[in-house]
Design a protein around this motif. Structure first.
Motif, short mmCIF file in Angstrom:
data_model
loop_
_atom_site.label_atom_id
_atom_site.label_comp_id
_atom_site.label_asym_id
_atom_site.label_seq_id
_atom_site.Cartn_x
_atom_site.Cartn_y
_atom_site.Cartn_z
N PRO A 1 1.01 -1.42 0.01
CA PRO A 1 -0.08 -0.06 -0.01
C PRO A 1 1.01 1.14 -0.04
CG PRO A 1 -0.85 -1.69 1.55
CD PRO A 1 0.34 -2.16 1.20
N PHE A 2 0.43 2.16 -0.77
CA PHE A 2 1.14 3.51 -0.93
C PHE A 2 0.21 4.64 -0.86
CE2 PHE A 2 2.78 6.66 -3.98
CZ PHE A 2 3.86 6.85 -3.34
N ARG A 3 0.33 5.48 0.04
CA ARG A 3 -0.46 6.85 0.42
C ARG A 3 -1.92 6.32 0.65
NH1 ARG A 3 2.55 10.66 -4.14
NH2 ARG A 3 4.40 10.74 -3.08
N GLY A 4 -2.12 5.25 1.11
CA GLY A 4 -3.56 4.79 1.55
C GLY A 4 -3.55 3.23 1.78
N VAL A 5 -4.72 2.59 1.62
CA VAL A 5 -4.87 1.13 1.80
C VAL A 5 -4.63 0.33 0.66
CG1 VAL A 5 -6.22 1.69 3.65
CG2 VAL A 5 -7.28 1.31 1.44
N SER A 6 -4.30 0.84 -0.75
CA SER A 6 -3.99 0.15 -1.79
C SER A 6 -2.62 0.39 -2.51
CB SER A 6 -5.14 0.44 -2.85
OG SER A 6 -6.33 0.01 -2.38
N ALA A 7 -2.36 -0.46 -3.27
CA ALA A 7 -1.19 -0.25 -4.07
C ALA A 7 -1.20 1.15 -5.03
CB ALA A 7 -1.35 -1.48 -5.31
N ASP A 8 -0.11 1.49 -5.17
CA ASP A 8 0.00 2.67 -5.81
C ASP A 8 -0.65 2.86 -7.21
OD1 ASP A 8 1.38 5.18 -7.34
OD2 ASP A 8 2.40 3.52 -8.40
N VAL A 9 -1.24 3.69 -7.46
CA VAL A 9 -2.39 3.73 -8.48
C VAL A 9 -1.72 3.73 -10.03
CG1 VAL A 9 -2.50 6.36 -8.91
CG2 VAL A 9 -4.47 4.88 -9.42
N GLY A 10 -0.39 4.31 -10.11
CA GLY A 10 0.30 4.02 -11.38
C GLY A 10 0.65 2.67 -11.43
N THR A 11 1.11 1.98 -10.45
CA THR A 11 1.65 0.72 -10.50
C THR A 11 0.42 -0.20 -10.96
OG1 THR A 11 3.11 0.94 -8.87
CG2 THR A 11 2.59 -1.27 -9.09
N LEU B 1 -8.72 -2.22 4.81
CA LEU B 1 -9.96 -1.26 5.08
C LEU B 1 -10.36 -1.53 6.21
CD1 LEU B 1 -11.71 -2.66 1.59
CD2 LEU B 1 -10.79 -0.33 2.04
N THR B 2 -10.60 -2.38 6.89
CA THR B 2 -11.36 -2.31 8.27
C THR B 2 -10.47 -1.44 9.31
OG1 THR B 2 -12.44 -4.60 7.79
CG2 THR B 2 -12.09 -3.90 10.15
N GLN B 3 -9.21 -1.83 9.15
CA GLN B 3 -8.25 -1.21 10.49
C GLN B 3 -8.11 0.10 10.12
OE1 GLN B 3 -4.98 -3.95 10.67
NE2 GLN B 3 -6.11 -5.46 11.87
N ASP B 4 -7.40 0.23 8.87
CA ASP B 4 -6.80 1.44 8.70
C ASP B 4 -7.75 2.65 7.95
OD1 ASP B 4 -4.69 0.24 9.01
OD2 ASP B 4 -3.83 -0.09 7.19
N TYR B 5 -8.78 2.23 7.16
CA TYR B 5 -9.55 3.29 6.44
C TYR B 5 -10.72 3.43 7.50
CZ TYR B 5 -12.21 5.59 3.33
OH TYR B 5 -13.00 6.72 2.49
N TYR B 6 -11.23 2.37 8.10
CA TYR B 6 -12.51 2.51 8.74
C TYR B 6 -12.27 2.57 10.36
CZ TYR B 6 -15.52 1.92 4.85
OH TYR B 6 -16.13 2.54 3.48
N ALA B 7 -11.06 2.37 10.79
CA ALA B 7 -10.73 2.54 12.09
C ALA B 7 -11.42 1.22 12.82
CB ALA B 7 -10.66 3.82 12.77
N GLY B 8 -11.80 0.22 12.54
CA GLY B 8 -12.67 -0.92 12.89
C GLY B 8 -14.16 -0.74 12.71
N GLN B 9 -14.59 0.37 12.60
CA GLN B 9 -16.02 0.74 12.30
C GLN B 9 -16.94 0.36 11.11
OE1 GLN B 9 -17.51 2.30 15.22
NE2 GLN B 9 -15.43 2.10 15.99
N VAL B 10 -16.70 -1.14 11.26
CA VAL B 10 -17.57 -1.79 10.15
C VAL B 10 -18.44 -2.97 10.58
CG1 VAL B 10 -15.49 -1.40 8.49
CG2 VAL B 10 -15.73 -3.71 9.72
N GLY B 11 -19.32 -3.40 10.13
CA GLY B 11 -20.24 -4.31 10.43
C GLY B 11 -21.20 -4.89 9.32
N PRO B 12 -21.96 -6.02 9.62
CA PRO B 12 -22.75 -6.58 8.94
C PRO B 12 -23.94 -5.71 8.65
CG PRO B 12 -22.91 -7.85 10.68
CD PRO B 12 -21.75 -6.81 10.85
#
Length: 191
Positions: free
Chosen positions: A73-83, A111-122
């Motif tokens: 992950p680069f500058r976020g939760v995913s691979a570098d967009v150019g890559t 996504l769960t840990q870094d983007y949503y800080a654990g605030q996910v659910g069904p």
């Protein structure tokens, strides 16, 4: 000797030139030629410079046999967009693809840990969704978006993950080397 297009965001790092050079040396040790364009006389104007680099990279990809991409992950939760673009470009050309990540976590965990800080659910539809926006958390036991992993794996390649534990620093090329070894083994079996 197979030509490998080594994709990743290392060019943006202060020590990027060193990391890229070390990757080229490792590629040669596994019997591959790291394919890249020679620095040339690029225009000074920003947009024209960007277009020249884009064109040069696409020409090098067309002349390569396969891609080995850094999907850490680069500058976020995913691979570098150019890559990500380069992986897709190579797959669209019918080229072989391999990748690695120094982050051992799957995409849904990031996504769960870094983007949503654990605030996910069904949710009512049975999908796991972010509480703040209702967006689905993609969980396919893959390193990144299913199109990246899927494109690589569908061509016989693989995405190598760092061992469970802490994310390795960008300069650690041990997982890159495992991906090189996988590519070497794959080509040796194919011949």
């Amino acid at each position: 000797m197979k030509k490998v297009y080594i994709a990743g965001p290392e060019v943006f790092f202060p020590d990027g030139a060193d990391i890229i050079a070390r990757k080229g040396i490792l590629a040669r040790q596994y019997g591959f030629e790291a394919n890249s364009f020679e620095s040339g006389d690029f225009p000074a104007e920003k947009f024209a410079f960007g277009m020249a680099i884009s064109k040069a990279n696409e020409e090098v990809m067309r002349g390569s046999d396969f891609v080995l991409a850094n999907m850490t992950p680069f500058r976020g939760v995913s691979a570098d967009v150019g890559t990500a673009y380069e992986i897709g470009f190579m797959c669209a050309l019918g080229k072989d693809a391999f990748a690695y990540t120094n982050d051992p976590r799957y995409y849904d965990v990031r996504l769960t840990q870094d983007y949503y800080a654990g605030q996910v659910g069904p949710a009512a539809d049975g999908m796991v969704r972010g509480h703040s926006d209702g967006w689905m958390v993609e969980d396919h036991a893959m390193v990144d978006n299913l199109m990246l992993d899927g494109g690589i794996i569908a061509r016989g390649g693989l995405v190598v993950r760092a061992p469970a534990g802490a994310t390795l620093p960008w300069s650690d090329l041990s997982v890159f080397e495992l991906a090189l070894k996988a590519a070497r083994d794959w080509y040796d079996k194919a011949s």
